[in-house]
Design a protein around this motif. Sequence first.
Motif, PDB file in Angstrom:
ATOM      1  N   ARG A  97       0.742  -0.944  -0.232  1.00  0.00           N
ATOM      2  CA  ARG A  97      -0.067  -0.137   0.157  1.00  0.00           C
ATOM      3  C   ARG A  97       0.857   1.171   0.107  1.00  0.00           C
ATOM      4  O   ARG A  97       0.278   2.332   0.325  1.00  0.00           O
ATOM      5  CB  ARG A  97      -0.967   0.165   1.313  1.00  0.00           C
ATOM      6  N   ASN A  98       2.192   1.196  -0.396  1.00  0.00           N
ATOM      7  CA  ASN A  98       3.402   2.313  -0.380  1.00  0.00           C
ATOM      8  C   ASN A  98       3.335   3.274   1.049  1.00  0.00           C
ATOM      9  O   ASN A  98       3.637   4.350   1.094  1.00  0.00           O
ATOM     10  CB  ASN A  98       2.283   2.958  -1.573  1.00  0.00           C
ATOM     11  N   LEU A  99       2.608   2.112   1.717  1.00  0.00           N
ATOM     12  CA  LEU A  99       3.080   2.904   2.843  1.00  0.00           C
ATOM     13  C   LEU A  99       4.589   3.570   3.591  1.00  0.00           C
ATOM     14  O   LEU A  99       5.044   3.887   4.590  1.00  0.00           O
ATOM     15  CB  LEU A  99       2.280   2.320   4.797  1.00  0.00           C
ATOM     16  N   VAL A 100       5.643   1.878   3.209  1.00  0.00           N
ATOM     17  CA  VAL A 100       6.857   2.378   2.959  1.00  0.00           C
ATOM     18  C   VAL A 100       7.787   1.778   2.595  1.00  0.00           C
ATOM     19  O   VAL A 100       7.110   1.267   1.000  1.00  0.00           O
ATOM     20  CB  VAL A 100       7.234   0.585   4.904  1.00  0.00           C
ATOM     21  N   ILE A 101       9.108   1.897   3.037  1.00  0.00           N
ATOM     22  CA  ILE A 101      10.463   1.575   2.086  1.00  0.00           C
ATOM     23  C   ILE A 101      10.602   1.014   2.621  1.00  0.00           C
ATOM     24  O   ILE A 101      11.057   1.513   4.595  1.00  0.00           O
ATOM     25  CB  ILE A 101      10.851   2.183   1.112  1.00  0.00           C
ATOM     26  N   HIS A 127       6.515   5.138   8.930  1.00  0.00           N
ATOM     27  CA  HIS A 127       6.748   6.645   8.671  1.00  0.00           C
ATOM     28  C   HIS A 127       6.074   6.809   6.598  1.00  0.00           C
ATOM     29  O   HIS A 127       6.940   7.134   6.462  1.00  0.00           O
ATOM     30  CB  HIS A 127       7.966   6.661   8.363  1.00  0.00           C
ATOM     31  N   SER A 128       5.053   6.640   7.419  1.00  0.00           N
ATOM     32  CA  SER A 128       4.128   6.900   5.447  1.00  0.00           C
ATOM     33  C   SER A 128       4.396   8.031   5.450  1.00  0.00           C
ATOM     34  O   SER A 128       4.367   9.203   6.471  1.00  0.00           O
ATOM     35  CB  SER A 128       2.452   6.011   5.788  1.00  0.00           C
ATOM     36  N   PRO A 129       4.694   9.067   4.186  1.00  0.00           N
ATOM     37  CA  PRO A 129       5.279  10.470   3.841  1.00  0.00           C
ATOM     38  C   PRO A 129       3.258  11.028   3.879  1.00  0.00           C
ATOM     39  O   PRO A 129       3.994  12.508   5.063  1.00  0.00           O
ATOM     40  CB  PRO A 129       5.391  10.432   2.053  1.00  0.00           C
ATOM     41  N   TRP A 130       2.990  11.676   4.171  1.00  0.00           N
ATOM     42  CA  TRP A 130       2.168  12.274   4.300  1.00  0.00           C
ATOM     43  C   TRP A 130       1.583  12.397   5.440  1.00  0.00           C
ATOM     44  O   TRP A 130       1.899  13.987   5.883  1.00  0.00           O
ATOM     45  CB  TRP A 130       0.773  11.955   3.107  1.00  0.00           C
ATOM     46  N   CYS A 131       1.409  11.382   5.795  1.00  0.00           N
ATOM     47  CA  CYS A 131       1.157  11.822   7.971  1.00  0.00           C
ATOM     48  C   CYS A 131       2.852  12.469   8.122  1.00  0.00           C
ATOM     49  O   CYS A 131       2.467  13.044   9.466  1.00  0.00           O
ATOM     50  CB  CYS A 131       0.708  10.703   8.297  1.00  0.00           C
ATOM     51  N   THR A 132       4.100  11.779   8.503  1.00  0.00           N
ATOM     52  CA  THR A 132       4.896  12.692   8.689  1.00  0.00           C
ATOM     53  C   THR A 132       5.255  13.326   8.484  1.00  0.00           C
ATOM     54  O   THR A 132       6.015  14.467   8.789  1.00  0.00           O
ATOM     55  CB  THR A 132       5.869  10.953   8.181  1.00  0.00           C
ATOM     56  N   LYS A 133       4.588  14.624   7.133  1.00  0.00           N
ATOM     57  CA  LYS A 133       4.755  15.044   7.149  1.00  0.00           C
ATOM     58  C   LYS A 133       4.013  16.528   7.805  1.00  0.00           C
ATOM     59  O   LYS A 133       4.799  17.468   8.418  1.00  0.00           O
ATOM     60  CB  LYS A 133       4.299  15.947   5.334  1.00  0.00           C
ATOM     61  N   TRP A 134       3.082  16.246   8.548  1.00  0.00           N
ATOM     62  CA  TRP A 134       2.066  16.343   9.436  1.00  0.00           C
ATOM     63  C   TRP A 134       2.343  16.255  10.984  1.00  0.00           C
ATOM     64  O   TRP A 134       2.544  17.431  11.519  1.00  0.00           O
ATOM     65  CB  TRP A 134       0.534  15.658   9.482  1.00  0.00           C
ATOM     66  N   ALA A 135       3.527  15.143  11.030  1.00  0.00           N
ATOM     67  CA  ALA A 135       4.401  14.811  12.450  1.00  0.00           C
ATOM     68  C   ALA A 135       5.206  16.007  12.165  1.00  0.00           C
ATOM     69  O   ALA A 135       5.741  16.380  13.624  1.00  0.00           O
ATOM     70  CB  ALA A 135       4.344  13.922  12.883  1.00  0.00           C
ATOM     71  N   GLU A 174      -5.212  -0.743   7.703  1.00  0.00           N
ATOM     72  CA  GLU A 174      -6.337   0.017   6.776  1.00  0.00           C
ATOM     73  C   GLU A 174      -6.413   1.543   7.159  1.00  0.00           C
ATOM     74  O   GLU A 174      -6.533   2.208   6.536  1.00  0.00           O
ATOM     75  CB  GLU A 174      -7.440  -0.448   7.125  1.00  0.00           C
ATOM     76  N   ASN A 175      -6.419   1.277   8.512  1.00  0.00           N
ATOM     77  CA  ASN A 175      -6.785   2.779   8.941  1.00  0.00           C
ATOM     78  C   ASN A 175      -5.418   4.256   8.792  1.00  0.00           C
ATOM     79  O   ASN A 175      -5.371   4.659   9.219  1.00  0.00           O
ATOM     80  CB  ASN A 175      -7.259   2.791  10.822  1.00  0.00           C
ATOM     81  N   ALA A 176      -4.553   3.075   9.048  1.00  0.00           N
ATOM     82  CA  ALA A 176      -3.407   3.674   8.183  1.00  0.00           C
ATOM     83  C   ALA A 176      -3.338   3.688   6.759  1.00  0.00           C
ATOM     84  O   ALA A 176      -2.491   5.277   6.040  1.00  0.00           O
ATOM     85  CB  ALA A 176      -2.041   2.728   8.967  1.00  0.00           C
ATOM     86  N   VAL A 177      -3.774   3.299   6.098  1.00  0.00           N
ATOM     87  CA  VAL A 177      -3.619   3.580   5.036  1.00  0.00           C
ATOM     88  C   VAL A 177      -5.221   5.259   4.326  1.00  0.00           C
ATOM     89  O   VAL A 177      -4.669   6.261   3.488  1.00  0.00           O
ATOM     90  CB  VAL A 177      -4.660   2.305   4.285  1.00  0.00           C
ATOM     91  N   ILE A 178      -5.912   4.838   5.308  1.00  0.00           N
ATOM     92  CA  ILE A 178      -7.269   6.090   4.960  1.00  0.00           C
ATOM     93  C   ILE A 178      -6.626   7.091   5.711  1.00  0.00           C
ATOM     94  O   ILE A 178      -6.428   8.312   4.911  1.00  0.00           O
ATOM     95  CB  ILE A 178      -8.262   5.535   5.369  1.00  0.00           C
ATOM     96  N   MET A 179      -5.473   7.121   6.417  1.00  0.00           N
ATOM     97  CA  MET A 179      -5.247   8.439   7.150  1.00  0.00           C
ATOM     98  C   MET A 179      -4.033   9.346   6.560  1.00  0.00           C
ATOM     99  O   MET A 179      -3.993   9.729   6.131  1.00  0.00           O
ATOM    100  CB  MET A 179      -4.418   8.278   8.567  1.00  0.00           C
ATOM    101  N   GLU A 180      -3.273   8.151   5.342  1.00  0.00           N
ATOM    102  CA  GLU A 180      -2.339   8.955   4.458  1.00  0.00           C
ATOM    103  C   GLU A 180      -3.033   9.418   3.291  1.00  0.00           C
ATOM    104  O   GLU A 180      -2.088  10.488   3.354  1.00  0.00           O
ATOM    105  CB  GLU A 180      -1.302   7.710   4.488  1.00  0.00           C
ATOM    106  N   GLU A 181      -4.143   8.841   3.309  1.00  0.00           N
ATOM    107  CA  GLU A 181      -4.816   9.262   1.816  1.00  0.00           C
ATOM    108  C   GLU A 181      -5.757  10.529   3.099  1.00  0.00           C
ATOM    109  O   GLU A 181      -5.140  11.648   1.695  1.00  0.00           O
ATOM    110  CB  GLU A 181      -5.964   8.417   1.946  1.00  0.00           C
ATOM    111  N   ILE A 182      -6.037  11.195   3.734  1.00  0.00           N
ATOM    112  CA  ILE A 182      -6.767  11.659   4.829  1.00  0.00           C
ATOM    113  C   ILE A 182      -5.881  12.920   5.013  1.00  0.00           C
ATOM    114  O   ILE A 182      -6.144  14.521   4.378  1.00  0.00           O
ATOM    115  CB  ILE A 182      -7.690  11.104   6.135  1.00  0.00           C
TER     116      ILE A 182
END
Lengths: 235, 235, 235, 235
Positions: B19-23, B96-104, B182-190
């Motif tokens: 789901r592209n949350l990690v490298i 460390h999914s990118p969009w959530c990490t940016k807000w963090a 699934e919540n992590a994937v959705i939070m990344e999209e949000i």
Amino acid sequence: MLEELKEKVLQANLELPKRNLVIYTWGNVSAIDREQGLVVIKPSGVPYEKLKPSDLPVIDLNGNKVEGDLNPSSDTATHLVLYKAFPEIGGVVHTHSPWCTKWAQACRAIPTFGTTHADYFYGDIPCTRPLTPLEIATEYEKNTGDVIVETFKNLNPNDIPGVVVHSHGPFNWGKDPMKAVENAVIMEEIAKLAFYTQSLSPHAEQMDHHLLDKHFLRKHGKNAYYGQKSQKVNN
Amino acid sequence: MLEELKEKVLQANLELPKRNLVIYTWGNVSAIDREQGLVVIKPSGVPYEKLKPSDLPVIDLNGNKVEGDLNPSSDTATHLVLYKAFPEIGGVVHTHSPWCTKWAQACRAIPTFGTTHADYFYGDIPCTRPLTPLEIATEYEKNTGDVIVETFKNLNPNDIPGVVVHSHGPFNWGKDPMKAVENAVIMEEIAKLAFYTQSLSPHAEQMDHHLLDKHFLRKHGKNAYYGQKSQKVNN
Amino acid sequence: MLEELKEKVLQANLELPKRNLVIYTWGNVSAIDREQGLVVIKPSGVPYEKLKPSDLPVIDLNGNKVEGDLNPSSDTATHLVLYKAFPEIGGVVHTHSPWCTKWAQACRAIPTFGTTHADYFYGDIPCTRPLTPLEIATEYEKNTGDVIVETFKNLNPNDIPGVVVHSHGPFNWGKDPMKAVENAVIMEEIAKLAFYTQSLSPHAEQMDHHLLDKHFLRKHGKNAYYGQKSQKVNN
Amino acid sequence: MLEELKEKVLQANLELPKRNLVIYTWGNVSAIDREQGLVVIKPSGVPYEKLKPSDLPVIDLNGNKVEGDLNPSSDTATHLVLYKAFPEIGGVVHTHSPWCTKWAQACRAIPTFGTTHADYFYGDIPCTRPLTPLEIATEYEKNTGDVIVETFKNLNPNDIPGVVVHSHGPFNWGKDPMKAVENAVIMEEIAKLAFYTQSLSPHAEQMDHHLLDKHFLRKHGKNAYYGQKSQKVNN
């Protein structure tokens, strides 16, 4: 000669398009055999999908070709300067990966904004000063290496395994060519995170230095506790 | 032991790169067996593509290893705090999914801008306060969990199944490990949607709270009417 | 007729979706046989995955169809103007590739910010002036070509192999159709880099002209030293 | 019943994840049989990869289920309002596609910036007004349809085949379900282009209306000349 090293350099070069760091022939990886003082590097302008180990030229630290039919990368002289100045590195990589190139073109260091950065780079990733017209006109590629070394005058290249070159793009290094590429992949990710962090928070300050220490030292050095005992998680 | 749970935790971990949350190894999922008080978690620093169910260590809620040859994730202590404080959750994920990490990294809560958010998170997704130097120096990972729990003092973790940790990245949870992912994937999209919403409309206000209620309660709780009768669409 | 050229034009057209320059039928590539004065071009509105070489119409430089059952691209008249005005080009491509289209819609030239740009485009990539209502009403596609030529009055199209058309999108060209597409791919990448460079550094100046010269001339002209001796790295 | 239409609706739904408009079950497509006054729509909360034609419920225009075991999409009432108000449309699609959702969350119409937009949408893509608390509390999904219809009071839904719903996301329509999805894909691309156009040029004006007319009418209506004679390129 150096068959094993050539295979490693080939695999590290193939990682560049696979990890979306390059299009066409926009990047090159090399490695050094420290005992023999010989460097294996990607040939100039050859597509990755056509590369064979025997295509990779071998050169000495003065830039003389020791083996191979093809011209080495036009950036070879930069790689050689780095091998001479940074004695612990075993691989060097240069690309025009998009996020690092954007910081390079904006002539800005990449600020230390979070633990993703701190896990791998122990502080800001610097940007070199511009080259002078004379440095551009004569021995341009060697001078690109020299200005990187100058930038690291007071920095440890083992703790900050990369740089962005002014108006150009990133160089990375590591203990071997694949580790150099891994550092390039991670620096690309960090450069992306930093861009958006700053957009979200234009006056964002650098992260707390205690947290920087914690994360870098959790993964590096004698008290590291990340990973399995059999792994060395070094640059 | 816990073979079925290990298989679920493995599948949930494999979802992270898919789901592209990690490298690389930048994320970990765990699950708890509430009856036995035992947690299964990803081992530290092991690539996803090499993971087997038998690689997953089992630990008790005090962090003692009960089974397994490999070290558990370096973030294990954070997971354990969350299981102890949030009694209804069955799985925890950190990336460390990118969009959530940016807000963090920008040290900002993710604002509630639209129905995509409201369908899954019942209000702003909070950002933790920074840890103190002492909290960083001693039991850092446990303290990361504690500061998350402190952040949810007046919030329901079942209604807001995630958080961004200051200068770090996201943690998510759910009734089981796959639901946590699934919540992590959705939070990344949000997090991505919220970034651009704010760019388009810098003074954007939060969404109407009637609409927030409508969408959250359309999918959650006893009057939910989204999906098929046989489905429970809960976190 | 022109079987070999049709095959090349087909392959160049197929490169457009493969390189993410187009969705649906949003782009077209043509090539010219200079000896016969005949042009092969994509037919209008036909999906790439269904194209066969025999589908490609052949037209003369006055726009008369010489062979083929299908209507040529609706942009054909623009291609013909470019072939007549720029005698050294052998292929033309038009797309709505996202990054170039954004600059076109913003009615701005793409500034010269770094060596990635300098390696392929010898200075800013211009944006055409808006067409007048009369130019839009009559012979719109021909006038689009004329305004590109007008834009290159004092520019060398071999050194700057592309343009963004005001409120529309990019046109590129090259010595053959595949090289034209390569220039389109590279211009798309440069357009992306330039957007973010400017975001990072709103008052960014153009790159040093010595460095621009160095990089362009390292790859082009009689003193070029990039690549292998057997390669001609020209546009 | 309606086997052929069910197959078309299935294929159009499968296009949503393939074209990156949705993750999980975040979108639904329907189609109408105008003669029988019956609508086929995606069932609520069922993953695309598990859908079979026989899973698709058939409903009449009053929302009564005529055939099928599964609950229709929770957005069904919105679809029905659109079929009743817009007599020439044959398919409707709703997603949370990222770029359109960003404009929806920012509560802004998508401005007409270039020919990519003008080729498919004859002017700005409107954003609905917010619903009142009462409209949210009672018959929410029907009221969402009504506010879309209200938004098109002075607009032709055949010329502007889409809308962004305030704080929510896009709805699109077309002469059949696949054309509705194509309009959704294109609106997503246009929404992305418009975001960056405005970033590059904050005071960008709308495109010249002569150019808007030229491009829209080149592809639509009786004087259209894009494509092949056998093709009808209508919404």
